[in-house]
Design an enzyme around this catalytic site. Structure first.
Site, mmCIF file in Angstrom:
data_model
loop_
_atom_site.group_PDB
_atom_site.id
_atom_site.type_symbol
_atom_site.label_atom_id
_atom_site.label_comp_id
_atom_site.label_asym_id
_atom_site.label_seq_id
_atom_site.Cartn_x
_atom_site.Cartn_y
_atom_site.Cartn_z
ATOM 1 N N SER A 90 -11.261 -1.008 -1.423
ATOM 2 C CA SER A 90 -9.999 -0.958 -0.676
ATOM 3 C C SER A 90 -10.221 -1.240 0.804
ATOM 4 C CB SER A 90 -9.351 0.427 -0.819
ATOM 5 O OG SER A 90 -8.713 0.578 -2.046
ATOM 6 N N ASP A 119 0.832 -1.196 0.000
ATOM 7 C CA ASP A 119 0.000 0.000 0.000
ATOM 8 C C ASP A 119 0.870 1.251 0.000
ATOM 9 O OD1 ASP A 119 -2.402 1.768 0.657
ATOM 10 O OD2 ASP A 119 -3.297 -0.213 0.863
ATOM 11 N N HIS A 166 -4.031 6.033 3.179
ATOM 12 C CA HIS A 166 -4.720 4.840 2.679
ATOM 13 C C HIS A 166 -4.191 3.578 3.346
ATOM 14 C CE1 HIS A 166 -5.887 1.714 -0.267
ATOM 15 N NE2 HIS A 166 -6.894 2.510 -0.549
#
Length: 905
Positions: A560, A157, A225
């Site tokens: 996600s 990520d 994220h």
């Protein structure tokens, strides 16, 4: 010029500026070696390239049992103008490096390198943890004492703020994040949002130094994220709370302490590794992802989560290939279905499109957190609302309206509003007849302090377009609008309805809890494999953020978020099986989750498997239910054959301690109409639904008894209607095994199929392909028009294609006046083309001919450099293999010929 041609000219004029080779990185390649001995192939190949070594640079080398090869970039490769071909395999032999590689015995295959876009998500500020009734996570933690202990999970990520107290507070030995690496190349990404990092530090530099608002204003879109994903999988180390409230408040703040008390990820005791592949600005590349997968495998990860992907429903993509090899070696690979739910069928993302990787769809969480209003006359219940684009806050006050029949007035005419009744109050109006701006102007003139509106056809508050400085304006749901109107109908003189707008957000139970999220991508793969496989909670998920953002907590939505939910759940099952010393595999764990998933519904029936897979993972049920069914999903394929792929044997095993008497049922879903209600072949975006069902025949047809430890076979076949009466509907449903006594469903198996022959679908849209010049998109060359090509100029013939259906192979040949093929264009071979969508970034694809040809007939050992054709007249000939077509059958190829192209120099 015909009307359709005029339309195409206008279309290309609009869309060509948006065409980008956004999926292919020019000059970037992945090479897989034939050799099975470590580094022998690499050393031999590099030695053969000594004479061109200064023309390319090696990015990554791969030397594990997963993949042996390297990735590289050609130093002088530059993108060509208007040469977007986002789903083609651009292996161009024109370059000396590639020419030598393609002729090397060491090389097994060369892949293009796809650019991976930054994951998409939407954000809110505050939220609520998972509801146990939906996720079963608390039951697994408290009743089964499973928390992921002893399981190592790799995350690929954007990096992580490992200083977060819920993520262990550090990095390395002794911390939750034990492994990791920063693979971001500083030369390819501007990390000015934070500090440059050493390679062994996966910290997210984008999370430091600036607020999320400041970063967003500079164009970053992925702040935190990886931190959010990490918290979902296994945030919150319980021992942190034991150090005491005062210490935590001093270290991390009051809000962080409160959140820690109420938050837990799915597998909080798992060990983590973070391989940072996304920079602060840019996306990532497939070769870097493959390197990170290799590193995670060598670090000993049991599970790898990839909340990322490329829109590519072909399982032959390089990432998908490596993901499948990981699965074969016992590693569970979890990927996303994608966030293209509005783009129709076949929108799965790689690496989730791999045969054995887990592709995860998203369902909505039980709660949605946001600002609410309360109405005293409605018992101060809370209701969601949506501010207009120019409204920042809304004043509390007394509500008023003017009733017109059974609805409120539209508020478009000042003459119909009483200044006395409206002045100093909030005006309720119904949507329609005039713009929101007009309604606000009229309400201001009447003395109102704000405007609330509702849409009779939408129970979701709608945002309105108003200009800066306008009266406060907000939308409410149609149901609340109706309730308020009823109050005024019962007492037209009422003046005591007070509407309040509290500052604090509130958790609201979502009407869509457990339903498939609107953004979640629809399957299947282009080879008609059932994808997605399962669903996770991805709509409105509360988790960790970098500490400088909103106190370190926030709500995000996207597949996600759904993928890490499933990754955490697989850790719980893996821990349970290891504790019981039960041999298992990634396939078995996926099947067990599919067997016992919770079915999302649509219009009273289970939603289609191409939307939800087998359903929402239920870890507690999966561990306690004794039934296991294999295979756990069925594709009946299309109707090219009425026998092949139409029968399956289900093996049902009872791992319990008592016999089970089971009834076999077929529960159909609403079908999917990929091409709408007409008879055209343009995929509808988003999908439409239908009522096509099929009959399943089971043998035995009666109830079956499965004794403890016994495996019983069930033959399952499908009876299909006449395909000629239908327009390619995709049917689907679930085979359910029900306890004959309690009537409880003990296991389900999703199935689907297509009524119609995929190989009969047209590849190209009407009017495509066609020929234009690279420097002039306004003129289309018909089959009778001659294109003049001067190879020394900047104007080349460019073919514009729009694919309604994907093609596994596209041949683009140069033909002389005698109809003899001289070879192919430089960019080739072109394989695994995606279908185009209606979006501006994927409306069409283009192919350019620069006057050079790669000979199709060469002798073994010949160098395959392209040659420039001599003066004369030539034609471009394109043939595309139809989906699931037979390459040896002329009938299964779709063809197109250009008009004459006269080469003058």
């Amino acid at each position: 010029m015909r009307l359709f041609t005029v339309f195409l000219v206008l279309l290309i004029g609009v869309y060509l500026p948006y065409i980008q080779a956004s999926s292919i990185i020019p000059g970037a390649y992945i090479v897989e070696y034939n050799d099975v001995h470590e580094y022998h192939g690499h050393n031999a190949l590099m030695a053969s390239l000594d004479n061109v070594r200064d023309l390319f640079r090696v990015r990554h080398t791969y030397s594990s049992s997963l993949f042996r090869g390297m990735s590289f970039r050609i130093n002088d490769e530059k993108p060509r103008a208007h040469s977007a071909n986002p789903a083609s395999l651009l292996i161009s032999p024109r370059h000396p490096v590639l020419a030598q590689m393609l002729g090397s015995p060491e090389v097994k295959r060369i892949y293009p390198v796809y650019r991976i876009p930054r994951p998409q998500w939407t954000s809110k500020s505050d939220g609520h943890p998972y509801d146990n009734g939906l996720s079963q996570v608390n039951d697994v933690h408290k009743k089964l004492n499973l928390t992921g202990k002893g399981i190592t999970i790799g995350i690929l990520d954007s990096g992580v703020d490992y200083n977060h107290p819920a993520l262990g507070g550090g990095f390395g030995q002794g911390y939750k994040f034990k492994y990791g690496y920063n693979l971001v190349d500083p030369a390819e990404d501007d990390t000015s949002a934070g500090r440059h990092l050493p390679e062994d530090d996966p910290f997210d530099p984008c999370s430091g130094g600036e607020t999320e608002k400041e970063v967003s204003n500079k164009g970053y879109c992925l702040i935190g994220h990886g931190t959010h994903v990490s918290g979902i999988i296994g945030g919150f180390a319980p021992e942190l709370v034991r150090i005491g409230k005062e210490a935590l408040v001093v270290l991390f703040g009051q809000f962080a302490y409160i959140s820690l008390q109420n938050f837990s990820g799915i597998a909080p005791d798992a060990t983590f590794g973070m391989w940072r592949i996304f920079g602060c600005y840019s996306g990532a590349s497939e070769d870097t992802v493959i390197k990170a997968l290799e590193m995670a495998y060598e670090a000993g990860c049991d599970i790898i989560n990839l909340s990322l992907g490329v829109e590519n429903a072909w399982p032959e993509d390089a990432m998908a290939v490596v993901a499948d090899r990981l699965t074969e070696k016992g590693v569970i690979v979890v990927g996303v279905a994608g966030n293209q739910g509005n783009q129709g069928v076949f929108m799965q993302n790689t690496p989730g499109s791999g045969k054995n990787s887990i592709s995860v769809a998203s369902v909505d969480n039980a709660f949605s957190t946001g600002k609410v209003l309360t109405v005293d006359a409605l018992h101060n219940r809370s209701y969601p609302y949506q501010l207009s684009v120019s409204t920042r806050t809304f004043p509390s006050g007394v509500l008023t309206t003017i009733i017109d029949g059974e609805e409120a007035l539209t508020g478009c005419e000042l003459s119909k509003l009483s200044n006395k009744k409206v002045k100093g109050k909030i005006l309720l109006v119904v949507r329609g007849e005039c713009t929101f701006e007009k309604k606000v102007e009229v309400a201001r003139s009447a003395g109102a302090i704000g405007v609330l509106f509702y849409d009779t056809e939408s129970d979701i508050p709608v945002s309105s377009q108003t200009s800066k400085g306008s009266l406060p304006c907000a939308g409410i749901s149609s149901s609340l609008g109706s309730e308020l109107v009823d109050l005024f109908i019962k007492d037209s003189n009422t003046s005591s309805v007070v509407v309040s707008f509290p500052d604090q957000p509130k958790d609201l139970r979502k009407d869509t809890a457990g339903q498939v999220s609107a953004f979640s991508s629809v399957g299947p793969t282009y080879e008609l494999d059932l994808k997605p496989g399962v669903s996770g909670i991805g709509g409105d998920v509360y988790s960790t953020l970098p500490l400088n953002q909103n106190g370190g907590w926030g709500v995000r939505s996207g597949t996600s978020m759904a993928a890490p939910h499933v990754a955490g759940v697989t850790a719980l099952l893996l821990q349970a099986y290891r504790t019981e010393h039960t041999n298992t595999s990634p396939i078995y764990i996926l099947e067990q989750l599919q067997n016992h998933a919770r079915l999302a519904t649509f219009q009273g029936a289970p939603d289609h498997p191409l939307r939800q897979g087998a359903g929402l993972v239920q870890p507690y049920t999966s561990l306690k239910n004794p039934i296991h069914i294999s295979p756990a999903q069925i594709s009946f394929n299309d109707t090219a054959s009425l026998t092949e792929y139409k029968s399956y044997t289900l093996s049902v095993t009872n791992h319990g301690k008592r016999p089970l008497c089971l009834t076999i049922e077929n529960i159909p879903s609403k079908s999917i109409k990929p091409y709408g209600s007409g008879f055209g072949y343009v995929p509808v975006e988003p999908i439409q639904r239908g009522d096509i069902e099929v009959t399943l025949v089971f043998s035995p047809s009666h109830d079956i008894t499965v004794s403890p430890g016994q495996t019983v076979s069930i033959e399952t076949s499908v009876e299909l209607p006449n395909p000629e009466e239908y327009h390619y509907p995709i049917y689907g449903g679930f085979i359910s095994l029900v306890d004959s006594t309690t009537k409880e469903a003990l296991g389900t198996v999703p199935y689907f199929g297509v009524i119609g022959k995929m190989a009969e679908l047209p590849i190209f849209d009407e009017g495509y392909p066609f020929l234009i010049a690279t420097d002039n998109a306004s003129t289309i060359y018909s089959s009778s028009d001659t294109f003049i090509l001067n190879t020394q100029s900047d104007s080349f013939p460019m073919v514009v294609c729009r694919l309604l259906t994907a093609s596994p192979r596209v041949d683009i040949e140069i033909v002389n006046e005698k109809g003899i093929s001289l070879g192919t264009i430089e960019e080739g071979p072109n394989v695994y083309w995606e279908r185009n969508t209606l979006g501006t970034d994927n409306r069409v694809r283009t192919v350019t001919w620069n006057g050079k040809v790669v000979a199709s007939k060469i002798k073994p050992g010949d160098t395959i450099y392209p040659f420039t054709v001599s003066k004369g007249t030539y034609f471009l000939r394109i043939r595309a293999l139809k989906l699931l077509g037979d390459p040896t059958s002329d009938y299964d190829w779709e063809r197109w010929f250009s008009g004459p192209i006269r080469v003058e120099s």
